[in-house]
Structure formats: C-alpha cells, structure tokens
Design a protein around this motif. Structure first.
Motif, PDB file in Angstrom:
ATOM      1  N   SER A  95      -6.141   0.902  -3.964  1.00 38.25           N
ATOM      2  CA  SER A  95      -5.503   0.558  -5.246  1.00 38.25           C
ATOM      3  C   SER A  95      -5.800   1.575  -6.341  1.00 38.25           C
ATOM      4  CB  SER A  95      -5.939  -0.847  -5.718  1.00 38.25           C
ATOM      5  OG  SER A  95      -5.671  -1.812  -4.740  1.00 38.25           O
ATOM      6  N   CYS A 212       7.769  -5.546  -2.152  1.00 39.11           N
ATOM      7  CA  CYS A 212       7.259  -4.461  -2.993  1.00 39.11           C
ATOM      8  C   CYS A 212       8.238  -4.070  -4.102  1.00 39.11           C
ATOM      9  CB  CYS A 212       6.943  -3.229  -2.129  1.00 39.11           C
ATOM     10  SG  CYS A 212       5.571  -3.474  -0.972  1.00 39.11           S
ATOM     11  N   LEU A 217       5.094  -5.810  -8.362  1.00 39.12           N
ATOM     12  CA  LEU A 217       4.727  -5.166  -9.622  1.00 39.12           C
ATOM     13  C   LEU A 217       4.583  -6.186 -10.739  1.00 39.12           C
ATOM     14  CD1 LEU A 217       5.984  -1.843 -11.071  1.00 39.12           C
ATOM     15  CD2 LEU A 217       5.997  -3.880 -12.501  1.00 39.12           C
ATOM     16  N   GLY A 220       1.486  -8.225 -10.236  1.00 36.33           N
ATOM     17  CA  GLY A 220       0.304  -7.386 -10.425  1.00 36.33           C
ATOM     18  C   GLY A 220       0.014  -7.087 -11.877  1.00 36.33           C
ATOM     19  N   GLN A 248      -2.401   0.799 -12.750  1.00 32.99           N
ATOM     20  CA  GLN A 248      -1.053   0.230 -12.560  1.00 32.99           C
ATOM     21  C   GLN A 248      -0.186   1.094 -11.649  1.00 32.99           C
ATOM     22  OE1 GLN A 248      -2.439   1.187 -15.478  1.00 32.99           O
ATOM     23  NE2 GLN A 248      -1.986  -0.240 -17.149  1.00 32.99           N
ATOM     24  N   LEU A 251       0.999  -0.296  -8.396  1.00 32.82           N
ATOM     25  CA  LEU A 251       1.982  -1.368  -8.367  1.00 32.82           C
ATOM     26  C   LEU A 251       3.403  -0.861  -8.149  1.00 32.82           C
ATOM     27  CD1 LEU A 251       0.569  -3.542 -11.291  1.00 32.82           C
ATOM     28  CD2 LEU A 251       0.230  -3.862  -8.827  1.00 32.82           C
ATOM     29  N   PHE A 256       2.450   0.665  -3.608  1.00 36.21           N
ATOM     30  CA  PHE A 256       1.956  -0.658  -3.217  1.00 36.21           C
ATOM     31  C   PHE A 256       2.043  -0.829  -1.705  1.00 36.21           C
ATOM     32  CE2 PHE A 256       1.759  -5.249  -2.866  1.00 36.21           C
ATOM     33  CZ  PHE A 256       0.828  -5.586  -3.838  1.00 36.21           C
TER      34      PHE A 256
END
Length: 374
Positions: A95, A212, A217, A220, A248, A251, A256
C-alpha cells in the motif's frame, strides 16, 4: 379491452400465464441490470476523476527507467563529496510508494550515501510489468536491473513490511549486489490465518477490475486517516504523513489491483521461498517492535534472525509497525554498523523504550493486516 382479453386468455391457459409472468420478470431484470450498469459507470467515472486528483496532489518526484519492456520509477540521489556510507536501496511495503521512505530517510541521509528510493512494480508511478512481478522474486529481479541501469554495483538493501520479502529474496537471488540487509517490521514467513477479504476480491479475474474501478477508491478514501494511524499505532503518526507521502496513490485502480495481487499471493510465496533465507551470508540487521499490529514480529522478524546466520535482531518494546519513522536514528545506526562503524544497537533500543511507553496511544480503527484470521 385488449388487456382484459389477454388476462382472460391467461387465466384460461396456464402456459400463457407463465409466459406473461416470465416476460414481466425479464423486463424487471433488464431494468435492474441497466440501473446497475449506470451506477457502475458513474462510479467508474468518479474513480477516474478522483484518481487524477490524487496524482495532482502527489506528483512524481522520481524518474522512470526502462528495465526490460516496462519502467520502474525511482528517486536517485547521488552521494555527496564526504559520503561515509555505501549506496542504499529502499524498498517500501504494501500500500506504499517511494515517498513513504523518502519521508523518513532522504534528509537524514542526504549526502552521506548514494540513495535509491524505488516505486515497486505497479506502485507509485512504476509500471507493473508482466506476471513475474506478482511475486517478490520478480520484483527483486526488477530492482536488480534498475540498480544496473543506475550504475549501482552493490548496496545495502532496506525493506519495510512487504518490502522485507523482496529484500530477503534479493539477498538470496542477487548476493553479488548486496553490501548488507536491513529489515524493518518485515513480512517474510508463513503465518497462521490469511489477509483481509478485499485483497482476494481485488486480485480476482473479472470481478477484481470491476471492484478496483468502481468501489475501492471511494471506500479507501473514507478510511485513509484511520488506516494510517493504525499502521503507526501504538506510536503517533506524524501529522503531515498523509500529505507528504501520498498513501492515496495505492487507491488508484491499477495500483490497488497490483497491491492486492502482492498481498494475496504473499503467504504462498514465503511458504515456498523462506527455507532459502539460510543461503544469505551478508551482514544483516532485523529491527522490529513488540507492539506491531500489522505483522506478527514473533514469526517474521524472529524467523529472519533464526534463518540468517550472524544477523542481529533489534527488538524494541512499545514499537509498532513503523520503525522507519519512529526510531529512524536506530535504522541509520544499523546502516552505519553494516558499513563497519561501531554501533551498539541494543543500547539504543533500550534507551528509546521509555519514550515509546510515554507516548503510546490507543491503536483504534483498523487497517490492512497480514495477521487477519487469528
């Protein structure tokens, strides 16, 4: 009159009634399907707009380099005239992106060594490459080629969290390029349980890309603050961490999915590859804490210390999953020790523990975990 005639006919004929019901159900299903498509399309458009906004707020600070049909992004910082350390390569965790590690180490080490901060394949601003990059060995090979492109013959390899599995693979597969290894809260060994459900969903065929590009997003972004605080817990997250490191970026749909493939496949990979860690014969320091809520230090860090002969385990009470930020001075001292300087890492660890105890916070929230299911 026509409707009454149809109804009378249907009552008189069960077959006609069944056909009428099926046609009405079919029409309802069609309407529901079209509504679902419209909602997904709207979510996909919103995802694209928000993804572009994330990139605008977190611009690329590195440079892309072709490593064999695809590009890896990295920030390459030359050594200063009075450099006292060998080159250092930083590998971020799940991540993440290279700015996670620059935020911790760029300024403290600037000039002291040649530095290479890498966006792993499919993360940050790196391209994913082929399916070989779905596992840590493929990513280690990609980073080895990047080192060659940058003219770095040997380096200390530093891996945080998921990056630890890549660092360990690098140590096995490319010993000629290794000056030493530093593991930070590494994920390197098979563990009981699994990982969070959405990693498997996002990495699955067909449904994964849909998830995804539509939902991931937006969900997240609602959790980014709580999730990053949990990653640091029980230590305090720097107030500007999210703003400066751009978590971020993961995301975005392609990132992702890449991240999900990494994490979903890690258990199987380390189960097969971990026995080879005994082949590593380079100076190694393993830094971990006993309050890590993301990776089980009892399994991973102690496993590394057991498997790599001559390695030093630095076990710090009250330390969570982010030694790169919370005990940066100890990590730098580990780099110095690998470079041949006298450093007492154990004394440094004992000295920092009272501060960690005094500043401990309630973990709260939740975050992606490598110990899910326990």
């Amino acid at each position: 009159m026509a409707r009454q005639h149809d109804l009378v006919a249907c009552v008189a004929s069960p077959k006609a009634l069944l056909l009428l019901i099926l046609s009405r159900i079919g029409l309802l299903l069609l309407v529901i399907f079209l509504l679902l498509v419209a909602v997904l399309a709207a979510l996909a458009i919103a995802t694209e707009i928000r993804a572009r906004g994330i990139e605008a707020r977190t611009p690329n600070i590195g440079e892309r380099t072709d490593v064999g049909g695809y590009s890896l992004n990295a920030l390459h910082v030359p050594a200063g005239p009075n450099a006292d350390l060998p080159p250092i390569v930083f590998i971020h965790g799940a991540s993440g992106n290279l700015q996670d590690q620059t935020g911790a180490f760029l300024e403290p080490l600037r000039g002291r060594a040649e530095l290479l901060f890498v966006d792993r394949p499919g993360h940050g601003y790196s391209e994913r490459g082929g399916p070989e990059n779905d596992t840590p060995d493929g990513q280690a090979n990609a980073i080895a080629r990047l080192m060659e492109k940058k003219g770095i013959d040997r380096a200390i390899i530093v891996g945080h969290s998921f990056g630890g599995a890549i660092t360990a693979s690098f140590g096995v597969l490319h010993p000629d390029k290794v000056e030493g290894l530093v593991f930070l809260s590494a994920a390197t060994h098979p563990w009981p349980g699994g990982v969070d459900w959405y990693y498997h969903l996002a990495s699955a065929p067909v449904i994964g890309p849909i998830f995804c590009h539509t939902l991931a997003l937006h969900a997240g972004m609602m959790r980014i603050d709580a999730a990053t605080e949990h990653v640091f817990a029980p230590n305090t997250r720097p107030v500007d961490y999210v703003e400066k490191t751009g978590p971020q970026l993961v995301l975005r749909p392609s990132a992702f999915r890449s991240n999900a493939k990494d994490v979903a496949g890690l258990h199987a990979y380390v189960t097969d590859f971990a026995p080879r860690y005994r082949e590593i014969a380079k100076p190694t320091v393993v830094i971990t804490g006993d309050a890590d809520t993301i990776v089980l230090e009892e399994i991973h860090s102690k496993g590394l210390a057991r498997d790599i002969e001559g390695s030093e385990l630095v076990w710090i009470k009250g330390l969570g999953h982010k030694p790169d930020y919370i005990v940066t001075d100890i990590v730098i001292a580990a780099l110095e020790k690998i470079a041949g300087k006298e450093r007492d890492l154990q004394s440094m660890a004992r000295a920092v523990e009272p501060r960690l105890a005094a500043t401990s916070v309630d973990p709260g929230g939740s975050a992606p975990s490598l110990q899910a299911g326990q």
